[in-house]
Design a protein around this motif. Structure first.
Motif, PDB file in Angstrom:
ATOM      1  N   LEU A   3      34.969 -52.139 -20.979  1.00 56.95           N
ATOM      2  CA  LEU A   3      35.021 -51.047 -21.484  1.00 56.95           C
ATOM      3  C   LEU A   3      36.106 -50.216 -20.935  1.00 56.95           C
ATOM      4  CD1 LEU A   3      33.376 -49.003 -23.459  1.00 56.95           C
ATOM      5  CD2 LEU A   3      32.361 -47.910 -21.436  1.00 56.95           C
ATOM      6  N   HIS A   4      36.973 -49.772 -21.826  1.00 56.92           N
ATOM      7  CA  HIS A   4      38.276 -48.813 -21.126  1.00 56.92           C
ATOM      8  C   HIS A   4      38.085 -47.479 -20.834  1.00 56.92           C
ATOM      9  CE1 HIS A   4      40.679 -52.147 -23.651  1.00 56.92           C
ATOM     10  NE2 HIS A   4      40.145 -52.606 -22.885  1.00 56.92           N
ATOM     11  N   VAL A   5      37.457 -47.260 -19.734  1.00 61.91           N
ATOM     12  CA  VAL A   5      37.185 -46.106 -19.330  1.00 61.91           C
ATOM     13  C   VAL A   5      38.358 -45.595 -18.258  1.00 61.91           C
ATOM     14  CG1 VAL A   5      35.470 -44.406 -17.782  1.00 61.91           C
ATOM     15  CG2 VAL A   5      34.734 -46.672 -19.181  1.00 61.91           C
ATOM     16  N   ASP A   6      39.040 -44.540 -18.786  1.00 61.85           N
ATOM     17  CA  ASP A   6      40.007 -43.994 -17.921  1.00 61.85           C
ATOM     18  C   ASP A   6      39.760 -42.641 -17.596  1.00 61.85           C
ATOM     19  OD1 ASP A   6      40.136 -41.924 -20.134  1.00 61.85           O
ATOM     20  OD2 ASP A   6      42.080 -43.087 -21.067  1.00 61.85           O
ATOM     21  N   ALA A   9      38.371 -39.996 -19.934  1.00 60.94           N
ATOM     22  CA  ALA A   9      36.847 -40.247 -20.212  1.00 60.94           C
ATOM     23  C   ALA A   9      36.016 -40.123 -19.312  1.00 60.94           C
ATOM     24  CB  ALA A   9      36.652 -41.733 -20.764  1.00 60.94           C
ATOM     25  N   GLN A  10      36.366 -40.375 -17.660  1.00 55.93           N
ATOM     26  CA  GLN A  10      35.288 -40.049 -16.799  1.00 55.93           C
ATOM     27  C   GLN A  10      35.323 -38.574 -16.665  1.00 55.93           C
ATOM     28  OE1 GLN A  10      33.565 -41.850 -14.778  1.00 55.93           O
ATOM     29  NE2 GLN A  10      34.089 -43.801 -14.704  1.00 55.93           N
ATOM     30  N   ILE A 143      28.806 -43.344 -21.583  1.00 55.67           N
ATOM     31  CA  ILE A 143      30.192 -43.054 -21.206  1.00 55.67           C
ATOM     32  C   ILE A 143      31.073 -43.937 -22.142  1.00 55.67           C
ATOM     33  CG2 ILE A 143      29.719 -45.306 -19.830  1.00 55.67           C
ATOM     34  CD1 ILE A 143      32.344 -42.281 -19.326  1.00 55.67           C
ATOM     35  N   ALA A 144      30.393 -44.981 -22.938  1.00 60.37           N
ATOM     36  CA  ALA A 144      30.941 -45.774 -24.087  1.00 60.37           C
ATOM     37  C   ALA A 144      31.033 -44.897 -25.311  1.00 60.37           C
ATOM     38  CB  ALA A 144      30.069 -47.117 -24.518  1.00 60.37           C
ATOM     39  N   VAL A 147      34.248 -42.883 -24.651  1.00 61.95           N
ATOM     40  CA  VAL A 147      35.178 -43.541 -25.206  1.00 61.95           C
ATOM     41  C   VAL A 147      35.637 -43.724 -26.435  1.00 61.95           C
ATOM     42  CG1 VAL A 147      36.571 -45.713 -24.644  1.00 61.95           C
ATOM     43  CG2 VAL A 147      35.274 -44.538 -22.779  1.00 61.95           C
TER      44      VAL A 147
END
Length: 220
Positions: A3-6, A9-10, A143-144, A147
């Protein structure tokens, strides 16, 4: 595939959690008192608030609701992007809330002419995952979900119940009652709301207000 959590997003997810903690404190609710309405252990609320454990999407939906708030999809212009306003026959409350969040994101993807596989690559999940999320077959992690919305130029946030669409009252696990609907259709196709629906999210009769009254009764 990861998953691309930057950082954005956090930060957005942390803002949701911090907002719910602030709402609990404003309502003068202990973590244990809040937990009784979810229902989970009081320790779970503490772990969610500190970030030790990520709640499921279902828990996040319920957690928000018990504090008089509701998860919403927000556009770059700050305006809410509404999904369906009525449950399907036999549809459970949580499934309806998940569908209400998924539909604006599906519509956005289609408006952008983006394939599910293309979006999946941006999010960091498979095409099948995007398909299951859009069809409300499998819920994404919170969190997904952040994103997912982010990659479409939208955001996941919370709003007081009266601001997040019609004020729906949960009735067990089978359905929702719609108190205070005037029958008029307002902006964005939302039914008009009467005074009962416009009560403060933390006032008497609201989810947070009812929990606070119960907690006061136990302390007495």
């Amino acid at each position: 595939m990861a998953l691309h959590v930057d950082y954005a997003a956090q930060r957005a997810f942390s803002r949701i959690i911090a907002g719910l903690r602030s709402a609990r404190l404003d309502a003068e609710l202990s973590q244990n008192a809040l937990a009784t309405g979810l229902p989970v252990r009081g320790r779970a609320v503490s772990e969610w608030e500190t970030g030790a454990i990520e709640p499921t999407l279902g828990h996040l939906i319920q957690w928000s609701w018990e504090l008089g708030r509701r998860l919403v999809i927000v556009g770059r212009d700050g305006e809410l992007r509404y999904g369906p306003v009525r449950q399907r026959p036999g549809e459970l409350w949580e499934a309806f809330e998940r569908r209400r969040l998924a539909v604006p994101l599906r519509n956005r993807r289609l408006a952008l002419g983006m394939a599910q596989g293309e979006l999946g690559e941006l999010v960091g999940v498979s095409r099948d995952s995007i398909q299951r999320w859009e069809l409300v077959r499998v819920p994404p992690r919170p969190i997904a979900h952040v994103v997912w919305a982010q990659k479409l130029g939208y955001s996941l946030d919370t709003r007081p119940v009266a601001d997040g669409g019609p004020r729906l009252r949960r009735v067990g696990s089978a359905g929702l009652a719609l108190p205070g609907l005037s029958g008029q259709i307002g902006q964005q196709g939302q039914p008009g709301l009467t005074g009962q629906a416009e009560r403060s999210a933390s006032g008497p009769g609201s989810p947070a207000g009812e929990l606070r009254a119960a907690a006061d009764g136990r302390r007495g």
